[in-house]
Design a protein around this motif. Structure first.
Motif, PDB file in Angstrom:
ATOM      1  N   SER A  23       0.807  -1.219   0.000  1.00 10.57           N
ATOM      2  CA  SER A  23       0.000   0.000   0.000  1.00 10.57           C
ATOM      3  C   SER A  23       0.840   1.268   0.000  1.00 10.57           C
ATOM      4  N   MET A  24       2.178   1.144   0.084  1.00 16.59           N
ATOM      5  CA  MET A  24       3.058   2.300  -0.034  1.00 16.59           C
ATOM      6  C   MET A  24       4.441   1.804  -0.434  1.00 16.59           C
ATOM      7  N   ASN A  25       5.385   2.710  -0.584  1.00 16.23           N
ATOM      8  CA  ASN A  25       6.732   2.341  -0.979  1.00 16.23           C
ATOM      9  C   ASN A  25       7.390   1.465   0.085  1.00 16.23           C
ATOM     10  N   GLU A  26       8.091   0.433  -0.390  1.00 18.47           N
ATOM     11  CA  GLU A  26       8.796  -0.448   0.532  1.00 18.47           C
ATOM     12  C   GLU A  26       9.977   0.278   1.151  1.00 18.47           C
ATOM     13  N   GLY A  27      10.143   0.129   2.480  1.00 18.62           N
ATOM     14  CA  GLY A  27      11.253   0.792   3.143  1.00 18.62           C
ATOM     15  C   GLY A  27      10.985   0.980   4.623  1.00 18.62           C
ATOM     16  N   ILE A  28      11.839   1.756   5.252  1.00 21.98           N
ATOM     17  CA  ILE A  28      11.793   1.908   6.702  1.00 21.98           C
ATOM     18  C   ILE A  28      10.516   2.590   7.179  1.00 21.98           C
ATOM     19  N   MET A  64       5.354   2.056  10.013  1.00 24.99           N
ATOM     20  CA  MET A  64       3.908   2.269  10.056  1.00 24.99           C
ATOM     21  C   MET A  64       3.132   0.956  10.041  1.00 24.99           C
ATOM     22  N   GLY A  65       3.848  -0.150   9.919  1.00 24.15           N
ATOM     23  CA  GLY A  65       3.177  -1.442   9.900  1.00 24.15           C
ATOM     24  C   GLY A  65       2.429  -1.710   8.608  1.00 24.15           C
ATOM     25  N   LEU A  66       2.922  -1.142   7.500  1.00 22.23           N
ATOM     26  CA  LEU A  66       2.264  -1.298   6.204  1.00 22.23           C
ATOM     27  C   LEU A  66       3.126  -2.146   5.269  1.00 22.23           C
ATOM     28  N   SER A  67       2.477  -2.927   4.427  1.00 20.24           N
ATOM     29  CA  SER A  67       3.190  -3.710   3.426  1.00 20.24           C
ATOM     30  C   SER A  67       3.712  -2.780   2.337  1.00 20.24           C
ATOM     31  N   GLY A  68       4.933  -3.024   1.884  1.00 22.72           N
ATOM     32  CA  GLY A  68       5.558  -2.136   0.926  1.00 22.72           C
ATOM     33  C   GLY A  68       5.572  -2.681  -0.488  1.00 22.72           C
ATOM     34  N   ILE A  69       5.771  -1.766  -1.430  1.00 21.16           N
ATOM     35  CA  ILE A  69       5.892  -2.096  -2.852  1.00 21.16           C
ATOM     36  C   ILE A  69       7.291  -1.684  -3.291  1.00 21.16           C
ATOM     37  N   PRO A  70       8.128  -2.629  -3.719  1.00 16.73           N
ATOM     38  CA  PRO A  70       9.499  -2.272  -4.112  1.00 16.73           C
ATOM     39  C   PRO A  70       9.548  -1.579  -5.463  1.00 16.73           C
ATOM     40  N   ASN A  71      10.608  -0.840  -5.689  1.00 19.15           N
ATOM     41  CA  ASN A  71      10.810  -0.175  -6.976  1.00 19.15           C
ATOM     42  C   ASN A  71      10.747  -1.159  -8.144  1.00 19.15           C
ATOM     43  N   GLU A  72      11.227  -2.360  -7.895  1.00 14.41           N
ATOM     44  CA  GLU A  72      11.309  -3.355  -8.961  1.00 14.41           C
ATOM     45  C   GLU A  72       9.936  -3.776  -9.481  1.00 14.41           C
ATOM     46  N   HIS A 122       3.105  14.765  -8.603  1.00 16.50           N
ATOM     47  CA  HIS A 122       3.372  14.248  -7.254  1.00 16.50           C
ATOM     48  C   HIS A 122       4.684  13.489  -7.174  1.00 16.50           C
ATOM     49  N   TYR A 123       5.137  12.915  -8.288  1.00 22.50           N
ATOM     50  CA  TYR A 123       6.391  12.159  -8.252  1.00 22.50           C
ATOM     51  C   TYR A 123       7.615  13.063  -8.302  1.00 22.50           C
ATOM     52  N   PHE A 124       7.502  14.271  -8.854  1.00 20.70           N
ATOM     53  CA  PHE A 124       8.657  15.176  -8.803  1.00 20.70           C
ATOM     54  C   PHE A 124       8.550  16.190  -7.671  1.00 20.70           C
ATOM     55  N   THR A 125       7.468  16.116  -6.889  1.00 18.94           N
ATOM     56  CA  THR A 125       7.266  17.063  -5.794  1.00 18.94           C
ATOM     57  C   THR A 125       7.347  16.398  -4.421  1.00 18.94           C
ATOM     58  N   LEU A 126       6.713  15.248  -4.263  1.00 20.73           N
ATOM     59  CA  LEU A 126       6.570  14.589  -2.962  1.00 20.73           C
ATOM     60  C   LEU A 126       7.464  13.358  -2.852  1.00 20.73           C
ATOM     61  N   THR A 127       7.619  12.888  -1.613  1.00 22.14           N
ATOM     62  CA  THR A 127       8.249  11.601  -1.348  1.00 22.14           C
ATOM     63  C   THR A 127       7.319  10.794  -0.438  1.00 22.14           C
ATOM     64  N   GLN A 128       7.755   9.590  -0.113  1.00 21.58           N
ATOM     65  CA  GLN A 128       6.971   8.716   0.757  1.00 21.58           C
ATOM     66  C   GLN A 128       6.684   9.346   2.122  1.00 21.58           C
ATOM     67  N   ASP A 129       7.434  10.375   2.496  1.00 24.02           N
ATOM     68  CA  ASP A 129       7.181  11.055   3.775  1.00 24.02           C
ATOM     69  C   ASP A 129       5.766  11.608   3.845  1.00 24.02           C
ATOM     70  N   ALA A 130       5.159  11.918   2.692  1.00 18.29           N
ATOM     71  CA  ALA A 130       3.812  12.488   2.682  1.00 18.29           C
ATOM     72  C   ALA A 130       2.763  11.521   3.208  1.00 18.29           C
ATOM     73  N   VAL A 131       3.108  10.227   3.263  1.00 20.58           N
ATOM     74  CA  VAL A 131       2.164   9.218   3.748  1.00 20.58           C
ATOM     75  C   VAL A 131       2.093   9.209   5.275  1.00 20.58           C
ATOM     76  N   CYS A 132       3.114   9.742   5.934  1.00 16.23           N
ATOM     77  CA  CYS A 132       3.158   9.707   7.401  1.00 16.23           C
ATOM     78  C   CYS A 132       1.874  10.273   8.001  1.00 16.23           C
ATOM     79  N   GLY A 133       1.411   9.633   9.048  1.00 14.17           N
ATOM     80  CA  GLY A 133       0.120   9.988   9.618  1.00 14.17           C
ATOM     81  C   GLY A 133      -1.018   9.259   8.924  1.00 14.17           C
ATOM     82  N   LYS A 185      -1.898   8.341  -0.978  1.00 11.21           N
ATOM     83  CA  LYS A 185      -1.830   6.937  -1.402  1.00 11.21           C
ATOM     84  C   LYS A 185      -2.162   6.842  -2.884  1.00 11.21           C
ATOM     85  N   MET A 186      -1.250   6.236  -3.635  1.00 10.97           N
ATOM     86  CA  MET A 186      -1.432   6.128  -5.082  1.00 10.97           C
ATOM     87  C   MET A 186      -0.656   4.930  -5.590  1.00 10.97           C
ATOM     88  N   ASN A 187      -0.860   4.603  -6.863  1.00 11.91           N
ATOM     89  CA  ASN A 187      -0.160   3.502  -7.505  1.00 11.91           C
ATOM     90  C   ASN A 187       0.344   3.944  -8.874  1.00 11.91           C
TER      91      ASN A 187
END
Length: 435
Positions: free
Chosen positions: A200-205, A210-218, A269-280, A286-288
């Motif tokens: 449901s979000m980018n894979e990583g720390i 946040m206890g969420l399953s990640g999606i890797p770049n690959e 959103h991809y050239f403006t935001l990072t995964q930090d925007a998901v915090c909270g 949330k997007m795909n």
């Protein structure tokens, strides 16, 4: 009727850049000054015709009408999220004179009847030009190809299974070969479902914390590599949608160096935001594909700067509170973007990542070229024109959007610069603070 757009800086990359007047009669440009002469002096036409509208564009930018290559209008089937009328009004408000309507409607746009329905609704209720994108496969199921010749004849401008990847490589090869016969670009949603499923979000720390399953770049970049290989094999025109990763940018850059006929888009959103925007657990972020790391964002910006990424498209995806005001894992992917795209693009210019002319290329000239549309500011051409005020400051208020969607991560952001007038076929379809 005559319209004079007076004193604006006209930027049509590769064609014009300077302070000029544009004279329009009905739906066509009939003169540009420094004078590209009409059948007589424009001043003489003014004397003979009292029905003249003068638009003072001094201090503003006048450009060929912007085109959004990636929009979800939701009609038919999910009109509670968006309609052709509200979606095209949002496009006009954002400065777009045309948009590509993606096929994942209900029913799917995989047949002549649905394509014609969309065009008829756009003719009756649309504010801007609507270019239907038809499905690659029937029902977006990735099993059987649609009838591309029939769809093109009905008015489809490209094909895509956007929202779902075409996992079957043989089917994708056949789709490219078939589409090539009709000159239809193949717009690819690059995703390896086996790697993204359940994420449901980018894979990583951050996802782990946040206890969420990640999606890797690959999950994206592997499919980008496959589709580039198939493009190289078939010679068809491949257009890669919503690029979000560093690895994808590298693969596209290398393919272009080899002369592979691939083009690509990213979204603001991809050239403006990072995964930090998901915090909270912000479901409006949330997007795909998901928002990625800072390194990915920087790579997207580099890809825009060096021409690897040809197009800025919004991937406008309106949802209601029913889909967004729920647990993060359950929330629908997607954000609205038509009414903030120009402002976010201008921030790239302010940050000296691309020039103003390059921004216009990526939001107008390149989409038109990829879609085989004839759009430019020249005598005899259709008067599809956007006027941009680069100095105006405002705060994003999603409640004031023309779109039915309010799902934006940019609500409350302070922006500088926006479209202030949108003209389609010589007709003003949106005007804001311009005399």
């Amino acid at each position: 009727m005559l319209t004079l757009i007076k004193g604006g800086r006209v930027i049509d990359p590769g064609n014009l850049d300077g302070v000029m007047d544009i004279l329009i009669e009905n739906d066509r440009i009939i003169g540009i000054t420094p004078l590209e002469r009409t059948d007589g002096d424009p001043s003489e036409l003014f004397k003979k015709d009292n029905d003249i509208k003068i638009i003072d564009a001094s201090g503003k930018i006048v450009v060929p009408g912007l085109i959004d290559m990636h929009v979800h209008l939701r009609e038919p089937g999910q009109e509670y999220k968006e309609t052709i009328e509200t979606g095209t009004l949002a496009a006009a408000s954002g400065g777009f004179t045309g948009l590509c309507a993606m096929p994942n409607t209900i029913p799917v746009n995989d047949n002549r009847q649905t394509t014609e329905y969309i065009l008829n609704r756009a003719r009756d209720f649309g504010k801007v030009n609507v270019y239907p994108v038809a499905a690659i496969s029937i029902g977006l199921n990735g099993e059987r190809l649609c009838e591309y010749g029939d769809l093109k004849e009905a008015g489809a401008i490209a094909i895509s299974d956007d929202g779902k990847p075409v996992s079957n490589s043989r089917l994708m090869r056949r789709a490219m070969e078939y589409a090539k016969q009709f000159g239809l670009p193949v717009i690819s949603h690059c995703e390896v479902s086996e790697l993204s499923s359940g994420g449901s979000m980018n894979e990583g720390i951050i996802a782990t914390g946040m206890g969420l399953s990640g999606i890797p770049n690959e999950a994206e970049s592997i499919m980008v590599a496959r589709d580039i290989a198939l493009c190289e094999l078939t010679g068809a025109h491949l257009h890669i949608a919503h690029v979000s990763t560093l690895q994808s940018v590298r693969a596209i850059r290398d393919a272009k160096k080899r002369g592979v006929p691939v083009t690509a888009e990213t979204a603001p959103h991809y050239f403006t935001l990072t995964q930090d925007a998901v915090c909270g657990y912000n479901t409006n972020a949330k997007m795909n594909p998901p928002l990625r790391s800072e390194a990915d964002r920087d790579a997207i910006r580099e890809g825009l700067a060096d021409g690897t990424i040809d197009v800025i498209a919004t991937d406008h995806a309106p949802h209601s509170i029913l889909e967004k005001e729920v647990e993060f894992d359950m929330a629908a992917n997607g954000i609205v973007g038509l009414e903030t795209s120009v402002s976010l693009g201008l921030k790239l210019v302010k940050d000296k990542i691309i020039s103003l002319s390059e921004l216009i290329e990526k939001m107008s000239v390149n989409p038109a070229r990829i879609l085989h549309l004839d759009r430019s500011i020249k005598k005899g051409k259709a008067a599809d024109i956007t006027i941009i005020d680069t100095d105006i400051s405002y705060t994003v208020d999603s409640d004031s959007f023309c779109s039915l969607g309010r799902n934006t991560p940019f609500n409350g952001w302070k922006m500088k610069g926006r479209a202030c007038l949108t003209m389609v076929g010589g007709k003003i379809v949106f005007e804001n603070i311009i005399s």
